[in-house]
Design a protein around this motif. Structure first.
Motif, mmCIF file in Angstrom:
data_model
loop_
_atom_site.group_PDB
_atom_site.id
_atom_site.type_symbol
_atom_site.label_atom_id
_atom_site.label_comp_id
_atom_site.label_asym_id
_atom_site.label_seq_id
_atom_site.Cartn_x
_atom_site.Cartn_y
_atom_site.Cartn_z
ATOM 1 N N GLU A 150 0.811 -1.219 0.000
ATOM 2 C CA GLU A 150 0.000 0.000 0.000
ATOM 3 C C GLU A 150 0.846 1.272 0.000
ATOM 4 O OE1 GLU A 150 -3.704 -2.023 2.518
ATOM 5 O OE2 GLU A 150 -2.412 -0.508 3.436
ATOM 6 N N ALA A 151 2.096 1.171 0.494
ATOM 7 C CA ALA A 151 2.916 2.376 0.617
ATOM 8 C C ALA A 151 3.464 2.842 -0.733
ATOM 9 C CB ALA A 151 4.073 2.118 1.583
ATOM 10 N N GLY A 152 3.913 1.907 -1.587
ATOM 11 C CA GLY A 152 4.382 2.297 -2.904
ATOM 12 C C GLY A 152 5.855 2.619 -2.973
ATOM 13 N N THR A 153 6.670 2.081 -2.057
ATOM 14 C CA THR A 153 8.102 2.359 -2.072
ATOM 15 C C THR A 153 8.891 1.065 -2.056
ATOM 16 O OG1 THR A 153 8.143 2.517 0.337
ATOM 17 C CG2 THR A 153 7.837 4.571 -0.903
ATOM 18 N N PHE A 154 10.135 1.166 -2.506
ATOM 19 C CA PHE A 154 11.067 0.033 -2.475
ATOM 20 C C PHE A 154 11.472 -0.264 -1.035
ATOM 21 C CE2 PHE A 154 14.578 -2.627 -3.630
ATOM 22 C CZ PHE A 154 15.586 -2.288 -2.733
ATOM 23 N N SER A 155 11.598 -1.544 -0.711
ATOM 24 C CA SER A 155 12.031 -1.949 0.626
ATOM 25 C C SER A 155 12.870 -3.204 0.505
ATOM 26 C CB SER A 155 10.829 -2.207 1.539
ATOM 27 O OG SER A 155 11.260 -2.644 2.817
ATOM 28 N N ALA A 156 14.043 -3.168 1.165
ATOM 29 C CA ALA A 156 14.943 -4.327 1.145
ATOM 30 C C ALA A 156 14.963 -4.993 2.505
ATOM 31 C CB ALA A 156 16.355 -3.890 0.747
ATOM 32 N N ASP A 157 15.076 -6.317 2.492
ATOM 33 C CA ASP A 157 15.127 -7.096 3.732
ATOM 34 C C ASP A 157 16.577 -7.456 4.024
ATOM 35 O OD1 ASP A 157 13.176 -9.937 4.958
ATOM 36 O OD2 ASP A 157 14.312 -8.376 5.970
ATOM 37 N N ARG A 158 16.819 -8.078 5.192
ATOM 38 C CA ARG A 158 18.139 -8.578 5.549
ATOM 39 C C ARG A 158 18.415 -9.898 4.812
ATOM 40 N NH1 ARG A 158 20.144 -6.893 10.521
ATOM 41 N NH2 ARG A 158 21.940 -8.167 9.980
ATOM 42 N N VAL A 159 19.669 -10.305 4.806
ATOM 43 C CA VAL A 159 20.030 -11.619 4.268
ATOM 44 C C VAL A 159 19.626 -12.675 5.290
ATOM 45 C CG1 VAL A 159 21.929 -13.111 3.568
ATOM 46 C CG2 VAL A 159 21.919 -10.711 2.894
ATOM 47 N N VAL A 160 18.806 -13.623 4.890
ATOM 48 C CA VAL A 160 18.279 -14.637 5.808
ATOM 49 C C VAL A 160 18.385 -16.015 5.142
ATOM 50 C CG1 VAL A 160 16.689 -13.038 6.928
ATOM 51 C CG2 VAL A 160 15.934 -14.299 4.926
ATOM 52 N N ARG A 161 18.122 -17.039 5.959
ATOM 53 C CA ARG A 161 18.048 -18.400 5.442
ATOM 54 C C ARG A 161 16.591 -18.779 5.224
ATOM 55 N NH1 ARG A 161 22.499 -21.508 5.358
ATOM 56 N NH2 ARG A 161 24.339 -20.786 6.493
ATOM 57 N N GLU A 162 16.339 -19.434 4.105
ATOM 58 C CA GLU A 162 14.988 -19.928 3.868
ATOM 59 C C GLU A 162 14.656 -21.032 4.865
ATOM 60 O OE1 GLU A 162 14.970 -21.242 -0.155
ATOM 61 O OE2 GLU A 162 14.242 -19.326 -0.900
ATOM 62 N N SER A 164 12.659 -23.572 4.359
ATOM 63 C CA SER A 164 12.551 -24.897 3.752
ATOM 64 C C SER A 164 13.908 -25.438 3.303
ATOM 65 C CB SER A 164 11.593 -24.843 2.559
ATOM 66 O OG SER A 164 12.050 -23.870 1.617
ATOM 67 N N THR A 165 14.701 -24.643 2.571
ATOM 68 C CA THR A 165 15.958 -25.132 2.003
ATOM 69 C C THR A 165 17.181 -24.694 2.795
ATOM 70 O OG1 THR A 165 16.219 -23.170 0.593
ATOM 71 C CG2 THR A 165 14.908 -24.992 -0.276
ATOM 72 N N ARG A 166 17.062 -23.721 3.703
ATOM 73 C CA ARG A 166 18.160 -23.171 4.494
ATOM 74 C C ARG A 166 19.202 -22.482 3.617
ATOM 75 N NH1 ARG A 166 16.682 -21.832 8.728
ATOM 76 N NH2 ARG A 166 18.731 -21.966 9.710
ATOM 77 N N LYS A 167 18.794 -22.116 2.352
ATOM 78 C CA LYS A 167 19.686 -21.359 1.492
ATOM 79 C C LYS A 167 19.735 -19.912 1.944
ATOM 80 C CE LYS A 167 19.256 -24.015 -2.815
ATOM 81 N NZ LYS A 167 18.842 -23.953 -4.232
ATOM 82 N N VAL A 168 20.906 -19.296 1.746
ATOM 83 C CA VAL A 168 21.061 -17.889 2.101
ATOM 84 C C VAL A 168 20.498 -17.032 0.968
ATOM 85 C CG1 VAL A 168 22.679 -16.069 2.647
ATOM 86 C CG2 VAL A 168 23.067 -18.374 3.518
ATOM 87 N N ARG A 169 19.550 -16.163 1.284
ATOM 88 C CA ARG A 169 18.935 -15.280 0.288
ATOM 89 C C ARG A 169 18.801 -13.875 0.858
ATOM 90 N NH1 ARG A 169 15.726 -17.168 -4.165
ATOM 91 N NH2 ARG A 169 15.667 -19.447 -4.324
ATOM 92 N N LYS A 170 18.747 -12.916 -0.061
ATOM 93 C CA LYS A 170 18.383 -11.553 0.307
ATOM 94 C C LYS A 170 17.145 -11.183 -0.496
ATOM 95 C CE LYS A 170 19.838 -6.727 0.481
ATOM 96 N NZ LYS A 170 19.376 -6.543 1.851
ATOM 97 N N PHE A 171 16.091 -10.765 0.202
ATOM 98 C CA PHE A 171 14.836 -10.432 -0.440
ATOM 99 C C PHE A 171 14.648 -8.917 -0.473
ATOM 100 C CE2 PHE A 171 14.143 -14.714 1.204
ATOM 101 C CZ PHE A 171 13.599 -15.347 0.087
ATOM 102 N N ALA A 172 13.903 -8.450 -1.477
ATOM 103 C CA ALA A 172 13.525 -7.044 -1.583
ATOM 104 C C ALA A 172 12.131 -6.980 -2.190
ATOM 105 C CB ALA A 172 14.525 -6.259 -2.426
ATOM 106 N N TYR A 173 11.427 -5.865 -1.953
ATOM 107 C CA TYR A 173 10.026 -5.768 -2.332
ATOM 108 C C TYR A 173 9.763 -4.437 -3.024
ATOM 109 C CZ TYR A 173 10.153 -9.227 1.395
ATOM 110 O OH TYR A 173 10.484 -10.289 2.180
ATOM 111 N N MET A 174 8.811 -4.474 -3.986
ATOM 112 C CA MET A 174 8.387 -3.251 -4.687
ATOM 113 C C MET A 174 6.919 -3.447 -5.089
ATOM 114 S SD MET A 174 9.138 -0.258 -5.929
ATOM 115 C CE MET A 174 10.887 -0.114 -6.317
#
Length: 629
Positions: A150-162, A164-174
């Protein structure tokens, strides 16, 4: 009537002596044992407290460093959303018509793409295992991504482990322009292999074992209840329940296991950041063995009991021998013994007539010497405990020094990074200027965006450097010509944009960082205004201070935000909002100078007609300036 059998006086006297001396020995031994026991327990608790304090401080530093590393990937992911949004528009804003796999290849194959609908369900993704995943099952995360959509801005998350797979990922949202969907990118790249969070945790645990010899195991658990650094470890049900309780209550706890002579401490380190979706908090499990402490207490008890028994046996022998020869003034002997029993061990039995009292005198004096020897040994034990305490303090000081060196090393890395980024920005700025001169007018818009991005990067580095100088350098306050500072800063801008209505010399108490206040306020005001807007700087005299106002004709500051805009990392509601450091620097410097700062309306009661930031500075009278000169 049966007559009571009379006993000799010396037997009553012997019984009295034995009872009295045993009581004194028992009291002295008990007091000595209790004091030594309490000191052992207190030192053990102090060592545990210092150990836990050290791990919390270290883990906070580790998370701060990892956070800086995670944020370094934000720009890469922000650029990835450009093609994502273009594909959405090309498909007529119909996600089912979007070619996500081709878009993934265009982005280098490092990022998985996700499309989350308004109900929090992943409808489409290049990572097919998560298609259909419903975020409503994690309420706090669903609320977070709903706010992002609803806000309409870019947002990045921290690097975390999934999970299910425990893979290291960094997520971001738009969010999409129509706010119907939330686009998500999941970065999986070789760059993340260097982010050795698990290794940092394991190394920290091993270092703690060296700090505290009673510490047997150290484990770390993330907010999902998974153990960090040991994929093969399987938690027993009791341990899992304790970890889940610590996560639910967000608080630590202590559990005793007398059967196995262990004590388990759970520490909760709150690392949740409202700017990120993921909670990086950690539960730390410390298992201490109580066997060494129990062994020391047992040894102390046995030694005290042995000494007491020997003293009792000796007192019985002396009392028996003395009672047989007593025939004189018993009261004098009793007085001497009473004085000894009250702690005056240097007192001796007075000489009396008769060989019996002479022997009793020697026996009691010998007993006193034994008691003094016991006390001496007790003092030696206390000295050994104090020596142990001093070694503990040395260890704590050593760890503190190591933390200080680590902090200085982090500052060095930050200086090197800032220097290299500034050099890179300077080179990039030079090339963008050449492009602006050589490219046609129609193609300069993209280059101008690049130039503005470089300027924002340089501004962020400048703000970070200013904050470091405020908090680390001891810059003395001095007398500063406020008019000269303002005129110099105004001279960096066009007169149509920035006006200064006072041209009179006024002296204030400040330092070399005062221009940063006006630089940040003017830059912040120009960022929010239209091209034909103006910034006006006013200075008003008061008794012992001056009131400075920086007013603009921009959109103004809403009343609910006036109190919080000066907080660190507090961003505005407009697209031009930066990293939230400029006004924080302004407040820090003004308060350092002994003044106050606040946000106001340019026109009272009409926020939409522009904003005004006002602050006070302490004046320096001419005679005071003369004395300082």
């Amino acid at each position: 009537m049966k007559c009571r059998k009379e006993r000799p006086f010396n037997q009553y006297l012997m019984a009295f002596f034995i009872l009295f001396i045993v009581t004194v020995i028992a009291i002295l031994s008990s007091v000595s044992y209790i004091e030594a026991r309490d000191e052992l327990v207190e030192k053990n608790l102090l060592l545990q407290e210092e150990t836990e304090k050290s791990i919390l401080q270290w883990m906070t530093l580790v998370d701060a460093g990892l956070k800086k590393y995670d944020d370094s990937l934000n720009e890469k992911m922000r650029n990835g959303f450009k093609g994502f949004l273009e594909e959405y528009e090309r498909s007529g804003r119909d996600p089912s018509q979007m070619n996500l796999w081709k878009l993934k290849e265009d982005l280098g194959g490092e990022m998985d793409l996700y499309i989350v609908n308004a109900d929090g369900v992943i409808e489409y993704s290049t990572y097919e295992k998560e298609v259909g995943l419903d975020f409503k099952e994690v309420p706090y995360f669903y609320e977070y991504i709903t706010d992002l959509r609803e806000a309409g801005t870019f947002s990045a998350d921290r690097v975390v482990r999934e999970q299910s797979t425990r893979k290291v990922r960094k997520f971001a949202y738009m969010p999409t322009p129509d706010h119907r969907y939330l686009f998500e990118l999941g970065l999986v790249t070789d760059m993340l292999k260097d982010r050795s969070l698990d290794l940092s945790y394991v190394e920290t645990g091993e270092n703690l074992k060296e700090l505290n010899p009673d510490l047997t195991t150290v484990r770390f658990f993330d907010t999902m209840g998974n153990v960090v650094g040991n994929k093969s470890y399987v938690m027993p049900p009791l341990q899992q329940a304790r970890v889940e309780r610590a996560l639910a209550e967000r608080a630590g706890a202590t559990y005793q296991d007398s059967a196995h002579l262990t004590e388990v401490h759970y520490l909760f380190l709150d690392l949740q950041d409202p700017d990120y979706a993921s909670d990086m908090s950690v539960v730390i499990e410390l298992t201490y063995t109580t066997a060494p402490l129990q062994q020391k207490l047992n040894t102390l008890f046995i030694s005290q009991l042995t000494i007491s028994l020997l003293a009792v046996l000796l007192s019985i022998v002396l009392a028996y021998g003395g009672s047989r020869y007593i025939s004189g003034p018993i009261s004098e002997v009793v007085e001497d013994i009473d004085q000894i029993a009250h702690g005056d061990l240097d007192h001796t039995i007075r000489q009396t007539k008769g060989i019996e009292f002479s022997r009793l005198e020697n026996a009691i004096n010998a007993m006193v010497l034994v008691l003094k020897e016991n006390i001496r040994r007790t003092h030696e034990s206390e000295e050994a405990l104090r020596h142990y305490s001093e070694n503990l303090e040395t260890i704590v000081d050593q760890r503190t020094a190591e933390l200080k060196v680590a902090n200085e090393e982090a500052n060095l890395y930050l200086d090197i990074m800032s220097h290299d980024i500034n050099n890179a920005n300077a080179v990039s700025m030079g090339y963008t200027q050449l492009l602006l001169l050589k490219l046609p007018q129609t193609e300069r818009e993209d280059v101008e965006r690049i130039r503005q991005s470089i300027l924002r990067s340089s501004g962020i580095i400048q703000n970070v450097a200013t904050i470091r100088r405020i908090h680390q350098e001891d810059i003395p306050l001095r007398t500063v010509d406020l008019d000269s500072v303002i005129r110099e800063e105004v001279g960096h801008h066009h007169e149509e944009q920035v006006r200064y209505e006072r041209r009179k010399k006024v002296l204030v108490r400040a330092d070399a960082l005062l221009p940063e206040v006006f630089s940040n306020l003017i830059g912040n005001a120009l960022k929010f205004m239209e091209e034909d807007g103006t910034v006006c700087i006013r200075v008003e005299d008061r008794e012992d201070e001056v009131l400075v106002s920086v007013e603009d004709t921009g959109p103004g500051i809403p009343d609910p935000m006036k109190e919080s805009v000066f907080n660190r990392f507090k961003k505005g509601e407009h697209m031009q909002s930066g990293k939230g450091l400029g006004l924080y620097i302004v407040r820090s410097l003004v308060e350092r100078y002994g003044g106050t700062v606040w946000a106001d309306d340019r026109v009272k009661g009409a926020p939409e007609k522009g904003a005004a930031v006002r602050f006070t500075l302490q004046k320096v009278q001419d005679r005071e300036e003369g004395r300082q000169a």
